[in-house]
Enzyme design. Structure first.
Site, PDB file in Angstrom:
ATOM      1  N   GLY A  66       0.825  -1.190   0.000  1.00 51.15           N
ATOM      2  CA  GLY A  66       0.000   0.000   0.000  1.00 51.15           C
ATOM      3  C   GLY A  66       0.864   1.247   0.000  1.00 51.15           C
ATOM      4  O   GLY A  66       2.056   1.206   0.321  1.00 51.15           O
ATOM      5  N   CYS A  67       0.251   2.379  -0.353  1.00 51.16           N
ATOM      6  CA  CYS A  67       1.024   3.623  -0.460  1.00 51.16           C
ATOM      7  C   CYS A  67       1.490   4.118   0.901  1.00 51.16           C
ATOM      8  O   CYS A  67       2.678   4.426   1.078  1.00 51.16           O
ATOM      9  CB  CYS A  67       0.204   4.686  -1.190  1.00 51.16           C
ATOM     10  SG  CYS A  67      -1.494   4.858  -0.607  1.00 51.16           S
ATOM     11  N   TYR A  68       0.586   4.202   1.875  1.00 50.93           N
ATOM     12  CA  TYR A  68       1.015   4.613   3.213  1.00 50.93           C
ATOM     13  C   TYR A  68       2.075   3.661   3.789  1.00 50.93           C
ATOM     14  O   TYR A  68       3.101   4.118   4.320  1.00 50.93           O
ATOM     15  CB  TYR A  68      -0.183   4.666   4.165  1.00 50.93           C
ATOM     16  CG  TYR A  68      -1.086   5.864   4.006  1.00 50.93           C
ATOM     17  CD1 TYR A  68      -0.597   7.161   4.118  1.00 50.93           C
ATOM     18  CD2 TYR A  68      -2.442   5.701   3.771  1.00 50.93           C
ATOM     19  CE1 TYR A  68      -1.439   8.255   3.997  1.00 50.93           C
ATOM     20  CE2 TYR A  68      -3.288   6.781   3.650  1.00 50.93           C
ATOM     21  CZ  TYR A  68      -2.790   8.070   3.763  1.00 50.93           C
ATOM     22  OH  TYR A  68      -3.629   9.149   3.642  1.00 50.93           O
TER      23      TYR A  68
END
Length: 353
Positions: A155-157
């Site tokens: 995921g990006c986070y």
């Protein structure tokens, strides 16, 4: 690069109409060792890709195929830029045909099936494939990704938090208090995807700043799981995501407490040594701070290490959520799997202003 590879690899994309899908296309159409052969979209079937995305005119001549008509089994690798649950429904068939799978959703990020089903509210369709998949954060898992068939793209986070903390955990010493880690993270609106929701409307998001998922966010168990793998210990993480009024970009501020016996350590050097051979990780000089504009459109992630006092270490991390946080990272995984240079097709310089 693998000298025995005499042809371009054939790539398929499932879900080529979302933000990460078109970002994959933008990167892959200029990749010298890739031939994009199938792009599926049920809604846009039969429409020329460059009609929907004029920025790709003169770069691609394909039309979107329906999932039924697009033969993904003839590809070497298939990217899933789709909602959660789609990749795992097709993984068995693709793997049985020798196709590599890179999923940009969450189907193969969490090894614990119970945790996945608790957070995503759907049963996992292929726990056996999940067990043999690998988490696709190259700078952390490079050796495990060399011969893998299925990749769960991070995921990006989590990408920002994990790379921001890895030098403090991936060593013979653990330098920080694992019971007190705070990740205060901000994302541009594209991180929410292209779905129609009132919170993504211009009138709702412009001139506005808000937190969401404070009581629980799906990226929290992903981050904790990987931090615990890195450290071999339990982690207590407070993670709060925020939506900021910009299209793309992600900025994470990570607050940590230095353990007393390591308060004389040069943490700038720790980070520089850890990432000195990583092309896409830029540890900024002491006293310099990253910003989202300096990574916009690139696969670079920039990190700043800040000693506040004897006890507090603050890590600042900036990335483009659609590139290093999604599509660029997926292509980096593809490069590694097929024996290419990791940087090929990804050497984009950030866009200014």
């Amino acid at each position: 690069m693998n000298k025995s590879l005499l042809r371009k690899i054939k790539v398929g994309i499932v879900g080529g109409t979302g933000y990460t899908g078109v970002e994959l296309l933008r990167i892959l159409v200029r990749h010298p060792l890739v031939e994009i052969s199938v792009i599926t979209s049920r809604k846009e079937s039969g429409i020329a890709v460059d009609q929907l995305y004029p920025n790709l005119r003169k770069h691609i001549n394909l039309k979107f195929s329906s999932p039924e008509d697009g033969d993904l089994t003839k590809c070497d690798v298939v990217f899933f830029a789709t909602p959660h649950g789609v990749a795992m429904s097709q993984a068995y068939n693709l793997i049985n045909h020798g196709v590599k799978v890179i999923d940009l959703a969450a189907d193969f990020r969490l090894k614990n099936v119970d945790v996945f089903e608790e957070w995503y509210k759907i049963p996992h369709a292929c726990p056996e494939i999940l067990a043999m998949s690998e988490y696709g954060l190259v700078e952390i898992n490079r050796s495990k990704l060399l011969n893998v068939n299925v990749v769960g793209n991070p995921g990006c986070y989590p990408t920002t938090v994990l790379l921001g903390l890895a030098p403090l955990l991936q060593s013979e010493q653990i330098f920080i208090d694992l019971n007190r880690i705070i990740a205060d993270c901000k994302s541009g609106i594209s991180g929410a995807g292209k779905k129609l929701e009132s919170s993504s409307l211009f009138a709702e998001s412009a001139d506005n700043f808000r937190a969401y998922g404070v009581s629980g966010h799906r990226h929290h168990p992903e981050i904790v799981s990987q931090l615990e793998i890195m450290s071999g210990k339990k982690i207590n993480l407070i993670f709060v995501p925020h939506l900021v009024p910009m299209i793309r970009g992600m900025f994470s501020t990570i607050y940590t407490k230095i353990l007393p016996k390591y308060r004389d350590i040069d943490f700038q050097k720790i980070f520089e040594d850890r990432y000195k051979d990583e092309y896409f990780v830029d540890v900024m000089p002491s006293g310099n701070f990253p910003d989202t504009r300096s990574v916009r459109g690139s696969n670079t992630i920039r990190i700043s290490v800040n000693r506040i006092n004897d006890e507090d270490l603050v890590i600042l991390v900036a990335q483009d959520n659609l590139v290093k946080g999604a599509a660029g990272q997926a292509v980096q995984n593809m490069n590694l799997i097929f024996g290419f240079s990791e940087v090929i097709g990804l050497e984009h310089v950030a866009i200014l202003p």
